[in-house]
Write a protein that holds these residues in place. Sequence first.
Motif, PDB file in Angstrom:
ATOM      1  N   LEU A  80       0.570  -1.305  -0.126  1.00  0.00           N
ATOM      2  CA  LEU A  80       0.000  -0.043   0.085  1.00  0.00           C
ATOM      3  C   LEU A  80       0.874   1.177   0.023  1.00  0.00           C
ATOM      4  CD1 LEU A  80      -2.762  -0.854   2.627  1.00  0.00           C
ATOM      5  CD2 LEU A  80      -3.206   0.003   0.224  1.00  0.00           C
ATOM      6  N   LYS A  81       0.404   2.033  -0.999  1.00  0.00           N
ATOM      7  CA  LYS A  81       1.414   3.304  -0.927  1.00  0.00           C
ATOM      8  C   LYS A  81       0.684   4.432  -1.752  1.00  0.00           C
ATOM      9  CE  LYS A  81       3.831   2.082  -5.284  1.00  0.00           C
ATOM     10  NZ  LYS A  81       5.198   1.969  -6.043  1.00  0.00           N
TER      11      LYS A  81
ATOM     12  N   ALA B 206     -17.125   0.619  -3.537  1.00  0.00           N
ATOM     13  CA  ALA B 206     -16.893   2.200  -3.642  1.00  0.00           C
ATOM     14  C   ALA B 206     -15.327   2.097  -4.164  1.00  0.00           C
ATOM     15  CB  ALA B 206     -16.750   2.786  -2.270  1.00  0.00           C
ATOM     16  N   CYS B 207     -14.877   3.134  -4.395  1.00  0.00           N
ATOM     17  CA  CYS B 207     -13.726   3.460  -4.965  1.00  0.00           C
ATOM     18  C   CYS B 207     -12.968   4.846  -4.363  1.00  0.00           C
ATOM     19  CB  CYS B 207     -13.278   3.650  -6.454  1.00  0.00           C
ATOM     20  SG  CYS B 207     -12.095   4.308  -7.125  1.00  0.00           S
ATOM     21  N   SER B 208     -11.708   4.787  -3.956  1.00  0.00           N
ATOM     22  CA  SER B 208     -11.352   6.145  -3.259  1.00  0.00           C
ATOM     23  C   SER B 208      -9.950   6.332  -4.025  1.00  0.00           C
ATOM     24  CB  SER B 208     -11.089   6.095  -1.700  1.00  0.00           C
ATOM     25  OG  SER B 208     -12.536   5.764  -1.226  1.00  0.00           O
ATOM     26  N   ARG B 209      -9.247   7.815  -3.644  1.00  0.00           N
ATOM     27  CA  ARG B 209      -7.929   7.746  -3.886  1.00  0.00           C
ATOM     28  C   ARG B 209      -7.087   7.662  -2.793  1.00  0.00           C
ATOM     29  NH1 ARG B 209      -5.755  11.898  -5.296  1.00  0.00           N
ATOM     30  NH2 ARG B 209      -7.301  13.568  -4.282  1.00  0.00           N
ATOM     31  N   ILE B 210      -5.901   7.252  -2.605  1.00  0.00           N
ATOM     32  CA  ILE B 210      -5.161   7.211  -1.500  1.00  0.00           C
ATOM     33  C   ILE B 210      -4.196   8.569  -1.470  1.00  0.00           C
ATOM     34  CG2 ILE B 210      -3.133   6.182  -0.360  1.00  0.00           C
ATOM     35  CD1 ILE B 210      -3.824   3.449  -1.922  1.00  0.00           C
ATOM     36  N   GLU B 211      -4.421   9.348  -0.356  1.00  0.00           N
ATOM     37  CA  GLU B 211      -3.471  10.630  -0.232  1.00  0.00           C
ATOM     38  C   GLU B 211      -2.222  10.250   0.401  1.00  0.00           C
ATOM     39  OE1 GLU B 211      -4.316  13.646  -1.219  1.00  0.00           O
ATOM     40  OE2 GLU B 211      -6.469  13.510  -1.746  1.00  0.00           O
ATOM     41  N   ASP B 212      -2.166   9.231   1.547  1.00  0.00           N
ATOM     42  CA  ASP B 212      -0.847   9.126   2.031  1.00  0.00           C
ATOM     43  C   ASP B 212      -1.009   7.955   2.937  1.00  0.00           C
ATOM     44  OD1 ASP B 212       1.492   9.554   2.999  1.00  0.00           O
ATOM     45  OD2 ASP B 212       0.920  10.661   4.610  1.00  0.00           O
ATOM     46  N   ILE B 213      -0.063   7.261   3.240  1.00  0.00           N
ATOM     47  CA  ILE B 213      -0.041   5.927   3.936  1.00  0.00           C
ATOM     48  C   ILE B 213       0.990   6.255   5.102  1.00  0.00           C
ATOM     49  CG2 ILE B 213       0.524   3.707   4.126  1.00  0.00           C
ATOM     50  CD1 ILE B 213      -1.787   3.793   2.590  1.00  0.00           C
ATOM     51  N   THR B 214       0.566   6.353   6.170  1.00  0.00           N
ATOM     52  CA  THR B 214       1.604   6.508   7.415  1.00  0.00           C
ATOM     53  C   THR B 214       1.375   5.421   8.436  1.00  0.00           C
ATOM     54  OG1 THR B 214       0.902   8.817   7.293  1.00  0.00           O
ATOM     55  CG2 THR B 214       1.954   8.442   9.231  1.00  0.00           C
ATOM     56  N   ILE B 215       2.815   5.081   8.635  1.00  0.00           N
ATOM     57  CA  ILE B 215       2.836   4.086   9.869  1.00  0.00           C
ATOM     58  C   ILE B 215       3.436   4.617  11.212  1.00  0.00           C
ATOM     59  CG2 ILE B 215       3.962   2.022  10.445  1.00  0.00           C
ATOM     60  CD1 ILE B 215       3.764   0.979   7.573  1.00  0.00           C
TER      61      ILE B 215
ATOM     62  N   ILE C  39      -4.667   5.155   6.772  1.00  0.00           N
ATOM     63  CA  ILE C  39      -4.653   5.148   5.153  1.00  0.00           C
ATOM     64  C   ILE C  39      -5.483   6.466   5.369  1.00  0.00           C
ATOM     65  CG2 ILE C  39      -5.630   4.266   3.215  1.00  0.00           C
ATOM     66  CD1 ILE C  39      -5.363   1.397   4.422  1.00  0.00           C
ATOM     67  N   HIS C  40      -4.959   7.452   4.772  1.00  0.00           N
ATOM     68  CA  HIS C  40      -5.644   8.709   4.428  1.00  0.00           C
ATOM     69  C   HIS C  40      -6.101   8.854   3.087  1.00  0.00           C
ATOM     70  CE1 HIS C  40      -5.117  13.312   4.084  1.00  0.00           C
ATOM     71  NE2 HIS C  40      -6.163  13.287   3.944  1.00  0.00           N
ATOM     72  N   PHE C  41      -7.441   8.805   2.890  1.00  0.00           N
ATOM     73  CA  PHE C  41      -7.942   8.568   1.453  1.00  0.00           C
ATOM     74  C   PHE C  41      -9.027   9.959   1.219  1.00  0.00           C
ATOM     75  CE2 PHE C  41     -10.797   6.258   4.537  1.00  0.00           C
ATOM     76  CZ  PHE C  41     -12.070   6.763   4.033  1.00  0.00           C
ATOM     77  N   SER C  42      -9.439   9.888   0.036  1.00  0.00           N
ATOM     78  CA  SER C  42     -10.492  11.141  -0.410  1.00  0.00           C
ATOM     79  C   SER C  42     -11.156  10.711  -1.457  1.00  0.00           C
ATOM     80  CB  SER C  42      -9.497  12.302  -0.757  1.00  0.00           C
ATOM     81  OG  SER C  42      -8.520  12.154  -1.764  1.00  0.00           O
TER      82      SER C  42
END
Length: 211
Positions: free
Chosen positions: A88-89, A112-121, A157-160
């Motif tokens: 995931l990225k 549904a479908c989304s865009r990934i803005e950022d992946i933070t661990i 998972i930051h998504f939009s």
Amino acid sequence: ILYELANILKQDNSNNDSKTMADIEQTLWPAKVADANIPTFIVPIRAWWAHHLFDKDLANQTLFGAKLELAFNRESVYYRSKYFPAGLKAPGRILWYISNDPKYHGTKHIRACSRIEDITIGQPKTLFKQFRRLGVYTWENVFSIAKNDNNQDIMAIHFSDTELFTNPIPLKRVKSILIKSDYLPNFQSPLKVSNHIFNEIYSIGQQLKLR
């Protein structure tokens, strides 16, 4: 702007630049670039979280529905274990698979479908502080994902720009799409899929005709 985007798309290898393609899709949203090399993942999510984060149709099946302010949020965050991330990225796309839950009608579907803005661990306390404005998670929710251990890293998972499918796709059909392309269907953790798979699933979900 459209003229500039058209010129970019005409350039050799432009479709292989995932950042450029993701930026173009963001500008043209909800349009999609069919041959864009944007990493795409099927991500399982519990119906309860989907109902609160983005799925108004699931929310409408409950007594109180989703929080009104979240219904107008363009962005949100979903927390999960950091293990088995399937690469995931960001930038990337998510196809949301709603896990089985007998309390809701319409689970065991990609909805549904989304865009990934950022992946933070990171540690749960740090992530909760960073993203608390973007979701419905309480501190107790986030802490439980880390097994009540603040030293245990988890993933945010930051998504939009989530689109609900007009035609949610049942598990049986999703499996048939994956198997014919030699994928092993796995709905316990994220699964990276090809752009071809994304196009087929998205087209079915939004009832579009593939050229």
